[in-house]
Design an enzyme around this catalytic site. Structure first.
Site: not given
Lengths: 171, 171, 171
Positions: C14, C16, C18, C53
Site C-alpha cells: 500500500a 508504495s 507501484k 490516480h
C-alpha cells in the site's frame, strides 16, 4: 568438503511459493529426502493446506511430523540426508501455545542445524511488514518470529526471500 | 567532499534488525554520535522495547528524545555529527495522535535532513505489505507512512531494506 | 520482434508508489496508452483514491473501467496498444464479492495477457507479509491474491517489487 549452501533459510509471505521453492532446493540433492512438518491439523482449513503440500511431494520423501519436539525429532535423523523443515513460524506458534521456553528451544534447533553435515533447507514466514496488530499475543508472536528469523538468517549460509514464487537472494 | 551516503534510509519490518543495522552504519563514522528517539514510553511494553534499544548502544552516544518536535530538535544539533533517527513511523504516529499537520512537518524534516552536511541514518517501518486493515485510522496511518517513506527514499542517497537482519540494497 | 518486457508485473505494498512506477513503464512507449481500472467507487475514501490516480495521469490516456468483466474488456482492446492494468488485487476482491469463479477468470486473464502483442504492465498488491488475519474471508483473499501473483509472475517477462517508490528487480 563442506557444501557452500549447507543451511539455507527460505523466507516468504503467505502463498508466496516459499515451500515449493524450498522443495526444489532439497530435491536438487539425491534422494531420499526428509520432510519435517511442524503443522498440526487442528481444523479443516489447516488439514486442506497440509493436503495440498503433501500432494505436491512425489515419492522419495520420508515425512515426519514434529509440531513441538522438533529438536528431539531432528536429533535422531541421519545427519547427511537432505532435509526440508517447513516451517519455523508454525513451530514457534505451537511452542507459544504450549508455553514452552522459546529461547531455549530456538538455541537447541540452531545448534543442531549448524552441526548437521547434510544440506538443510528451512522455511519461515516473514510476518513483520504489516501494521502493528491490535492484540498483544499477535504482537508477541510477531516479535518472536522476527527474532527467530534473524537468528536463523545469521546462522544460514544462504537466505532467500520468495516473492510471487520467485527467489530473491538476500545472503 | 560530500559523503556519497550522506542520507541513508533504513527500512524494515517489525523485529527485522533495522535499528541494529542502522546503528552499525552510524558507528562506522567517528564518535560522538547522536541518537534521536521518537518513541514515547506510554506503557510497560513500549518501555521494555526502549530499554532493549538503549542497552545495545554503548558509550559514545548522545541521546535525545523528540516524539513530536523533531524538526526543532534536529535544527539545534551540530550539523556535522553522525545522526541516527529512530524511527519515522513512530514520529508519524505521534503526529497523527496530536493532530499535527503531517505534510508541513514532513516537508520541514526532509528540508532539514537534505541540508545537513554530516551523515544521517533514518530508520522507518515498512507497514504496507499486509492486507487492508479493518479500521479507518490504521488505513490512514498506513497511507501516511507509505507516502513519508516514498518522500524520504526520494531524498535519500541510499535506501536499504533489512530482512531478517540482512541488508538488501534498494537504492 | 517481440518486446523483451512484453508483460511486466509490478508488485508493491500500500502507498508504495507501484502505480506511479507502472505508469512510467507504460509511458516509455509511444501514446496512446490504455488504462484499465478495476477500482469501484463504493465510498468517499475509494473515490478520493481514484481521483488522486486520475489527476496524476496526463493526456494521452484512454481510460476503461472494468471492476469485474476484465477479460471481456481487454479482449476488445487494440492488441498492440500499451496497456496499464491497475490492479489485480482489487479485481480479485471484486470477483470474490460477486462470487465469480476465480480460477476460471484468472486463467482467462493470463491467456489473454500472454497473447497480447503490445506491452502490458500489470499492477498488484503484495499482501502476504503480515500476520495471519483473524477472519476467514481475509485469509481466503490473501491466499487467492498470493496464488494469482504467483501465476502472473510465472507468465511475466519481468517482475518488479516497488519499495518506497523504488523498483527492485525480481525477474
Amino acid at each position: 568438503m563442506r557444501d557452500p549452501d549447507r543451511l539455507t533459510l527460505v523466507l516468504g509471505g503467505a502463498r508466496s511459493g516459499k515451500s515449493a521453492h524450498a522443495e526444489s532446493l532439497v530435491t536438487a540433492h539425491p534422494a531420499p529426502w526428509t520432510y519435517v512438518a511442524t503443522a498440526q491439523a487442528h481444523d479443516d482449513e489447516m488439514q486442506a493446506r497440509i493436503g495440498v503440500h503433501q500432494a505436491r511431494r512425489a515419492t522419495g520423501w520420508h515425512t515426519l511430523e514434529a509440531p513441538l519436539d522438533l529438536v528431539a525429532a531432528l536429533a535422531v535423523l541421519p545427519g547427511d540426508r537432505p532435509l526440508l523443515l517447513d516451517c519455523l513460524t508454525l513451530w514457534l506458534s505451537n511452542l507459544m501455545l504450549a508455553e514452552r521456553d522459546i529461547e531455549a528451544e530456538s538455541a537447541g534447533l540452531l545448534r543442531l542445524l549448524a552441526a548437521r553435515p547434510g544440506p538443510s533447507v528451512v522455511v519461515s514466514n516473514e510476518v513483520g511488514f504489516g501494521i502493528v496488530p491490535d492484540n498483544a499475543l499477535a504482537r508477541r508472536f510477531r516479535d518472536a518470529a522476527g527474532r527467530l528469523n534473524q537468528q536463523t538468517a545469521a546462522a544460514a549460509d544462504a537466505v532467500i526471500l520468495v516473492v510471487a514464487g520467485l527467489p530473491m537472494k538476500v545472503k
